[in-house]
Design an enzyme around this catalytic site. Structure first.
Site, PDB file in Angstrom:
ATOM      1  NE  ARG A 161      -3.749  -0.943  10.208  1.00  0.00           N
ATOM      2  CZ  ARG A 161      -2.745  -0.419   9.511  1.00  0.00           C
ATOM      3  NH1 ARG A 161      -2.847   0.800   9.046  1.00  0.00           N
ATOM      4  NH2 ARG A 161      -1.677  -1.122   9.262  1.00  0.00           N
ATOM      5  NE  ARG A 171       8.335  -2.819   5.670  1.00  0.00           N
ATOM      6  CZ  ARG A 171       7.014  -2.592   5.649  1.00  0.00           C
ATOM      7  NH1 ARG A 171       6.460  -2.000   4.614  1.00  0.00           N
ATOM      8  NH2 ARG A 171       6.253  -2.959   6.646  1.00  0.00           N
ATOM      9  NE  ARG A 213       6.714  -0.385   9.773  1.00  0.00           N
ATOM     10  CZ  ARG A 213       5.586  -0.536   9.104  1.00  0.00           C
ATOM     11  NH1 ARG A 213       5.486  -0.057   7.877  1.00  0.00           N
ATOM     12  NH2 ARG A 213       4.559  -1.146   9.641  1.00  0.00           N
ATOM     13  CE  LYS A 219      -1.893  -0.925   3.966  1.00  0.00           C
ATOM     14  NZ  LYS A 219      -1.384  -2.218   4.406  1.00  0.00           N
ATOM     15  NE  ARG A 257       2.712  -4.815  10.892  1.00  0.00           N
ATOM     16  CZ  ARG A 257       3.854  -4.811  10.192  1.00  0.00           C
ATOM     17  NH1 ARG A 257       4.941  -5.371  10.701  1.00  0.00           N
ATOM     18  NH2 ARG A 257       3.893  -4.257   9.007  1.00  0.00           N
TER      19      ARG A 257
HETATM   20  P1  ADP Z   1       1.411  -1.954   7.780  1.00  0.00           P
HETATM   21  O1  ADP Z   1       2.660  -2.210   6.981  1.00  0.00           O
HETATM   22  O2  ADP Z   1       1.257  -2.984   8.872  1.00  0.00           O
HETATM   23  O3  ADP Z   1       0.204  -1.802   6.966  1.00  0.00           O
HETATM   24  P2  ADP Z   1       1.322   0.845   8.785  1.00  0.00           P
HETATM   25  O4  ADP Z   1       2.553   1.626   8.589  1.00  0.00           O
HETATM   26  O5  ADP Z   1       0.139   1.181   7.960  1.00  0.00           O
HETATM   27  O6  ADP Z   1       1.741  -0.674   8.614  1.00  0.00           O
HETATM   28  O7  ADP Z   1       0.868   0.880  10.335  1.00  0.00           O
HETATM   29  C1  ADP Z   1       1.760   0.525  11.357  1.00  0.00           C
HETATM   30  C2  ADP Z   1       1.021   0.476  12.705  1.00  0.00           C
HETATM   31  O8  ADP Z   1       0.460   1.764  13.008  1.00  0.00           O
HETATM   32  C3  ADP Z   1      -0.170  -0.475  12.795  1.00  0.00           C
HETATM   33  O9  ADP Z   1       0.209  -1.804  13.051  1.00  0.00           O
HETATM   34  C4  ADP Z   1      -0.973   0.162  13.931  1.00  0.00           C
HETATM   35  O10 ADP Z   1      -0.407  -0.114  15.196  1.00  0.00           O
HETATM   36  C5  ADP Z   1      -0.799   1.648  13.678  1.00  0.00           C
HETATM   37  N1  ADP Z   1      -1.867   2.179  12.802  1.00  0.00           N
HETATM   38  C6  ADP Z   1      -1.687   2.735  11.565  1.00  0.00           C
HETATM   39  N2  ADP Z   1      -2.863   3.116  11.045  1.00  0.00           N
HETATM   40  C7  ADP Z   1      -3.811   2.777  11.946  1.00  0.00           C
HETATM   41  C8  ADP Z   1      -5.233   2.892  11.993  1.00  0.00           C
HETATM   42  N3  ADP Z   1      -5.906   3.431  10.967  1.00  0.00           N
HETATM   43  N4  ADP Z   1      -5.880   2.440  13.092  1.00  0.00           N
HETATM   44  C9  ADP Z   1      -5.228   1.904  14.123  1.00  0.00           C
HETATM   45  N5  ADP Z   1      -3.891   1.750  14.151  1.00  0.00           N
HETATM   46  C10 ADP Z   1      -3.182   2.190  13.088  1.00  0.00           C
END
Ligand code: ADP
Length: 193
Positions: A88, A127, A139, A13, A150
């Site tokens: 989410r 990654r 990360r 994404k 996750r």
């Molecule tokens: P991923 O690669 O898992 O899609 P992101 O960078 O989008 O990772 O998100 C990393 C973390 O940030 C998530 O695992 C969560 O803890 C938090 N997070 C991000 N966006 C949201 C959201 N919309 N609602 C709740 N938690 C979020």
């Protein structure tokens, strides 16, 4: 144009949202990036979110809804934006509908990136390895244990959004297993249609 990119962690994404934002002059809104910036800056939101993110859990809805509500008010979002990592949960999706409705606008499209579960772990490990090789720090949630959490959060909380947006007639699904450039091409085709 207002778009959502939807898919499990590691689906690509962020990569596609960034590239698409540049191609179309849209703003990329990644709640993950915003939360990581808040953690780094040590803000109150960052302090609340840090441990949750590290474990792979979801930050409370009110927190991320608040962040997005403020962000889409900014003038640079007037031309449109690509949401990556938000919504989410169904609660976040309903809040977004309300926010857009109150501004007299609507979501154009939700693009689901479909990938094999097996591939996700490999992508995320990769990654982390590449970041280390480039001299960076991976990360905090790019490890096997946090990834499991996750993925569970994705299937429990986020995957119902596929049905939610399908029912709204907004969902389009593309093959996220294709090479990056091919995925970008498929997204462009969708937007041209
Ligand atoms: P991923 O690669 O898992 O899609 P992101 O960078 O989008 O990772 O998100 C990393 C973390 O940030 C998530 O695992 C969560 O803890 C938090 N997070 C991000 N966006 C949201 C959201 N919309 N609602 C709740 N938690 C979020």
């Amino acid at each position: 144009m207002k778009l959502i990119l939807l898919g499990p962690p590691g689906a690509g994404k962020g990569t596609q949202a960034d590239a698409l934002a540049k191609r179309r002059g849209l703003v990329q809104l990644s709640t993950g990036d915003m939360l990581r910036a808040a953690v780094k800056a040590g803000t109150e939101i960052g302090r609340k979110a840090e441990a949750i993110m590290k474990s792979g859990g979801l930050v409370p809805d009110e927190v991320v809804i608040g962040i997005i509500a403020d962000r889409i008010e900014q003038p640079d979002c007037a031309n449109g934006f690509i949401l990556d990592g938000f919504p989410r949960t169904l609660k976040q999706a309903a809040a977004l509908d309300q926010l857009l409705d109150s501004k007299g606008t609507i979501l154009d499209l939700v693009i689901e990136l479909k990938v094999d579960d097996e591939a996700l772990a490999a992508r995320i490990e990769n990654r982390a390895r590449e970041t280390i090789a480039a001299g960076g720090t991976p990360r905090a949630d790019d490890n096997a244990e946090a990834l499991r959490t996750r993925l569970l959060a994705y299937y429990r909380e986020t995957s119902p959004l596929i049905g939610y947006y399908f029912a709204q007639g907004k969902l389009k699904t593309i093959d996220g297993m294709a090479p990056i450039a091919e995925v970008s091409r498929q997204i462009d085709d969708l937007l041209a249609a």
